[in-house]
Design an enzyme around this catalytic site. Sequence first.
Site, short mmCIF file in Angstrom:
data_model
loop_
_atom_site.label_atom_id
_atom_site.label_comp_id
_atom_site.label_asym_id
_atom_site.label_seq_id
_atom_site.Cartn_x
_atom_site.Cartn_y
_atom_site.Cartn_z
N HIS A 100 -0.53 -7.82 9.33
CA HIS A 100 -0.77 -6.45 8.88
C HIS A 100 -0.51 -5.40 9.98
O HIS A 100 0.18 -4.42 9.75
CB HIS A 100 -2.20 -6.30 8.38
CG HIS A 100 -2.59 -7.30 7.34
ND1 HIS A 100 -1.70 -7.80 6.42
CD2 HIS A 100 -3.77 -7.92 7.07
CE1 HIS A 100 -2.32 -8.67 5.63
NE2 HIS A 100 -3.57 -8.76 6.00
N LYS B 237 0.85 -1.20 0.00
CA LYS B 237 0.00 0.00 0.00
C LYS B 237 0.88 1.25 0.00
O LYS B 237 1.82 1.36 0.78
CB LYS B 237 -0.91 0.01 1.24
CG LYS B 237 -1.97 -1.09 1.23
CD LYS B 237 -2.87 -0.96 2.46
CE LYS B 237 -3.72 -2.19 2.67
NZ LYS B 237 -4.82 -2.34 1.75
C1 BG6 Z 1 -6.68 -9.99 4.72
C2 BG6 Z 1 -7.59 -10.62 5.73
O1 BG6 Z 1 -5.36 -10.43 4.89
O2 BG6 Z 1 -6.73 -8.58 4.87
C3 BG6 Z 1 -9.01 -10.12 5.57
O3 BG6 Z 1 -7.56 -12.03 5.59
C4 BG6 Z 1 -9.03 -8.61 5.62
O4 BG6 Z 1 -9.87 -10.66 6.56
C5 BG6 Z 1 -8.01 -8.01 4.66
O5 BG6 Z 1 -10.34 -8.20 5.25
C6 BG6 Z 1 -7.89 -6.53 4.86
O6 BG6 Z 1 -7.13 -5.98 3.83
P1 BG6 Z 1 -7.41 -4.53 3.30
O7 BG6 Z 1 -6.37 -4.31 2.25
O8 BG6 Z 1 -8.82 -4.49 2.77
O9 BG6 Z 1 -7.25 -3.61 4.49
#
Ligand code: BG6
Length: 488
Positions: free
Chosen positions: A237, A179
């Site tokens: 994340h 991102k």
């Molecule tokens: C994924 C998860 O890794 O990341 C999901 O498995 C989640 O549950 C997603 O919705 C979120 O990613 P982003 O890019 O939409 O924030």
Amino acid sequence: MMTGNSDKAPAATLVIFGVTGDLTRRLLVPALANLRRENRIGDDLRILGIGYEAMDDAALRARLDTFTDPSPSGWSKLRNRITYLKGDFDDPATYRALGQQLAYAGNAAFYLATPPEFFGPIVERLSVADLLKEDVGFRRVLIEKPFGHDLASARTLNDRLLKLIGESQIYRIDHYLGKETVRNILVARFANPMIEAVWNHRYIDHVQITAAETVGVGRRGKFYDATGALRDMVPNHLFQLLAMVGMEPPNSFAAAAVQTEKTKVIEATRKFLPEQVTTDVVRGRYGAGRVGDEPRSAYSDEPDVDPDSDTETFVAMKLLLDTWRWSGVPFYLRTGKALARRDTEIVLQFKPVPCALFRHSDMNGLPPNRLIIQIQPDEGISFDFLAKLPGPAIAAAPVTMDFRYADRFELGKLTGYETLLYDLLIGDQTLFQRADAIEASWAVVQPILDVWGSGEGRPQCYAAGSDGPDEANAMLARDGRAWHPIAR
Ligand code: BG6
């Protein structure tokens, strides 16, 4: 890391295991089409998809035609470079056929867009088939998430892979690192002395990292019920964001230097004692409610979910980093599904001024200074501060300086996978995760998994469309703090 110049990636074959899945259609192919449009990849990139389904090249191409194409010109050039190989990931015959296809290929990258149970077996079979030797070109393996489901399984997978290939051949992906705004944290910090000068315990009271989603578990009930918000979002994340905020300046932007600094932050995150899990970690799970105008059913009524499971859809925690820079500064993390708003942000809240010069004026109750990095949506950086109200008296009012990416730059419709795929092809591991970082992340969450696994406590219910469970607010209130609201 993809930079402003337009170097083309070298000739290679990109082999996608699991090409018929959703990830390829929704994200990988659009990202490759964008790269093709920008000439980051050329006609010398071949894509070979492997899947179980019986189909030919034309059928695969036709299926991929149906994705929402952000780059028609890129796709038309790419389309004929994609071919299909039907094969079982467990069958040696698949790897013999793959070997024939790669007979005259030099460079090859293997993208494992498969369920996690195939990661180890595919790499083992590639190795047995002699497809991972770097005699005539590079051989790289990209591993999708989730990398393990706890500390022990992550270690086992690392050991299994590292017996067969070197760390320099392994690309463990975390799509948050693709991102733009996540990478901008590094630029905001290390290109702006004014920001970096106050980025420490002397000025910062605490940090909040939020990844709020409005979506529920949708059709992913089976996967999600066995996973939960903690495993799904935190050691990957959220910890990537934590590392970007917490890291020391690397000596250079070389992959090893950046990865080392990020890993040090995670290693310095204090491990929970079992009793702290009860006070410093909160889990929740959505009940029925409304997200915006849309009625939502409770998590337990979602398809493929066991109503008696105690899977959490929300988790919040308080972390402390044992580093010189962050001594005594709590990092509060939270993430959840079916919340009021989609909102991924990092809030650095500043300490109050050391001397209350304006104590005779009515300044009590005014909000503190805050630097807010909005990751998504509406990417930007804003700074909340106080300004004097016009007039003879000394009185202040909260104001905001606001930078929005979309006001200043053409953002285009990028998927976030462009940089990661390009980096895989040029061999830049900066935005990928090293074995030690993955294991350090699991080591931080393992005590939580252990306490929850022992059957202690249950997730607290929160209404879909709210800011999460009350216990999360109570956790900050005990420290005399409050979350930056999600619904605003
Ligand atoms: C994924 C998860 O890794 O990341 C999901 O498995 C989640 O549950 C997603 O919705 C979120 O990613 P982003 O890019 O939409 O924030």
